[in-house]
Write a protein that holds these residues in place. Structure first.
Motif, PDB file in Angstrom:
ATOM      1  N   MET A 235      37.654  27.337  44.365  1.00  8.49           N
ATOM      2  CA  MET A 235      39.055  27.308  44.781  1.00  8.49           C
ATOM      3  C   MET A 235      39.338  26.161  45.747  1.00  8.49           C
ATOM      4  O   MET A 235      40.407  25.545  45.702  1.00  8.49           O
ATOM      5  N   THR A 236      38.389  25.846  46.600  1.00  6.79           N
ATOM      6  CA  THR A 236      38.585  24.737  47.547  1.00  6.79           C
ATOM      7  C   THR A 236      38.761  23.423  46.802  1.00  6.79           C
ATOM      8  O   THR A 236      39.663  22.625  47.125  1.00  6.79           O
TER       9      THR A 236
ATOM     10  N   ARG B 208      42.122  23.513  45.102  1.00 11.77           N
ATOM     11  CA  ARG B 208      43.225  23.378  46.069  1.00 11.77           C
ATOM     12  C   ARG B 208      43.464  21.924  46.461  1.00 11.77           C
ATOM     13  O   ARG B 208      44.612  21.492  46.610  1.00 11.77           O
ATOM     14  N   ARG B 209      42.377  21.176  46.646  1.00 11.19           N
ATOM     15  CA  ARG B 209      42.526  19.764  47.021  1.00 11.19           C
ATOM     16  C   ARG B 209      43.307  19.008  45.945  1.00 11.19           C
ATOM     17  O   ARG B 209      44.186  18.193  46.251  1.00 11.19           O
TER      18      ARG B 209
ATOM     19  N   TYR C 209      45.328  20.406  43.631  1.00 13.28           N
ATOM     20  CA  TYR C 209      46.674  20.987  43.552  1.00 13.28           C
ATOM     21  C   TYR C 209      47.586  20.355  44.595  1.00 13.28           C
ATOM     22  O   TYR C 209      48.731  19.961  44.295  1.00 13.28           O
ATOM     23  N   GLN C 210      47.078  20.244  45.816  1.00 14.15           N
ATOM     24  CA  GLN C 210      47.899  19.695  46.894  1.00 14.15           C
ATOM     25  C   GLN C 210      48.242  18.233  46.643  1.00 14.15           C
ATOM     26  O   GLN C 210      49.361  17.789  46.924  1.00 14.15           O
TER      27      GLN C 210
ATOM     28  N   GLU D  74      46.858  32.934  43.371  1.00 13.86           N
ATOM     29  CA  GLU D  74      47.308  31.823  44.217  1.00 13.86           C
ATOM     30  C   GLU D  74      48.364  30.959  43.550  1.00 13.86           C
ATOM     31  O   GLU D  74      49.268  30.458  44.224  1.00 13.86           O
ATOM     32  N   TRP D  75      48.248  30.771  42.233  1.00 15.60           N
ATOM     33  CA  TRP D  75      49.179  29.881  41.528  1.00 15.60           C
ATOM     34  C   TRP D  75      49.740  30.575  40.288  1.00 15.60           C
ATOM     35  O   TRP D  75      49.333  30.285  39.146  1.00 15.60           O
TER      36      TRP D  75
END
Length: 368
Positions: A166-167, A170-171, A173-174, A210-211
């Motif tokens: 997920m980390t 997330r990077r 995604y952001q 989360e998404w």
């Protein structure tokens, strides 16, 4: 809860052939590809445009494709690791070039593997995100995909956790969010056969929570530990009818990366096994299973051994009365004899029927 829409992406000519003998003739590969194209598969990977130093089995891919006559129905795609590979692939106008299907970022959780496999580092992959995202912005893209390789674990670095997955997602995604582009798809690749159904379920649940806007999932699952088909099932069960999911598969279940440490033992979920599972679940794939099994039989002859897939050896589930086995079928012992499901009972007539009298069919016993 309903099932997601499933698309199978056939990788036997790329993922499969890259680990097989370099001596398989060009004409034979072209023949295999021609027959594969007639099996109703929605998408077929025709091979890799890569350095022959890394993958000598793909050194003559242009010759193979010049002999191939594309048929309508499937989309055809390929692997290219750099611009030179893309330029080589551009010779074939019917071929979907890498990058044409949308914009995607990704990175391998295992730095060791990507160094071995592509002569680059995880940091190199991450550094490329900025360029990819800028190209997407320049092209006016509105959607993108995030992905991770070596998603479940590494033969060189051990297991990875859902939080690590997920980390990394997330990077990415952001970065897309900062560029004003929506992320609508996620992909996982498992080159070293670390997929486990419970890890797959847990990760997909985390992504969904989360998404919720992500509605497309892609899986590239290897089978060195026998978990690709169970993980395929887990993926399907973790989604619902609002999702599209694609699976990379190989006819016969062959395949493997020469840099993962397991060679031909790696394999993938066999296309015929996934098709049979989906059929039993009521999920359409569009694949002609009978023709696909015939293809696998030919493939086995080319390889000189039995491929690891199951349905091509034991036959599809006999789901309707006309497919049920004859109660008086002789005993069956060998793989060759098991082919009675497609070749007829003549292949087992030399075997015995040790019961004292003919066994009535179930329909006769029920009085119907």
């Amino acid at each position: 809860m309903g099932h997601p829409r499933v698309q199978l992406r056939e990788e036997v000519m790329r993922e499969g052939m890259q680990i097989e003998s370099v001596d398989i003739p060009v004409d034979v590969k072209a023949e295999l590809l021609q027959e594969l194209a007639e099996c109703g598969l929605p998408a077929i990977n025709v091979g890799s445009f890569v350095s022959p130093r890394y993958t000598p089995q793909m050194a003559r891919i242009e010759e193979v494709l010049r002999r191939f006559k594309p048929v309508k129905g499937p989309s055809y795609y390929c692997l290219a690791m750099n611009q030179r590979g893309i330029d080589r692939a551009a010779e074939f106008p019917w071929l979907e070039l890498p990058g044409k299907g949308g914009f995607s970022t990704g990175a391998h959780l295992c730095d060791t593997f990507i160094r071995r496999n592509a002569n680059r580092s995880q940091a190199d992959e991450i550094a490329n995100w900025k360029r990819t995202i800028q190209r997407a912005v320049d092209a006016g893209a509105t959607e993108a995909r995030i992905s991770i390789g070596a998603a479940w674990g590494s033969n060189f670095e051990g297991p990875f956790t859902t939080e690590q997955r997920m980390t990394m997602l997330r990077r990415q995604y952001q970065a897309w969010q900062d560029a004003g582009i929506r992320v609508t798809a996620v992909a996982f690749a498992d080159p070293m056969s670390w997929c486990m159904p419970h890890w797959v379920e847990e990760t997909i649940a985390a992504v969904r929570e989360e998404w919720p806007e992500i509605r497309k999932v892609a899986q590239h699952l290897h089978d060195g530990r026998g978990m690709a088909l169970p993980s395929t099932y887990a993926t399907i069960r973790a989604l619902d009818e609002t999702f599209d999911v694609s699976f990379d598969v190989t006819a016969g279940g062959i395949g493997g990366c020469p840099y993962c440490g397991n060679g031909r033992a790696t394999g993938m979920a066999a296309t015929e096994d996934v098709v049979m599972m989906c059929t039993a679940m009521g999920i359409p794939t569009g694949v002609d299973l009978d023709r696909l099994i015939e293809f696998v039989q030919k493939l086995d002859g080319v390889l000189g051994r039995l491929s690891p897939g199951h349905v091509s050896k034991a036959g599809p589930l006999p789901l309707s009365p006309e497919q049920y086995y004859d109660p008086n079928l002789p005993l069956v012992e060998t793989h060759e004899e098991a082919q009675h499901f497609r070749l007829g009972s003549a292949v087992v007539e030399h075997q015995t029927r040790p019961w004292k009298e003919p066994i009535p069919s179930p329909r006769d016993r029920s009085g119907s």
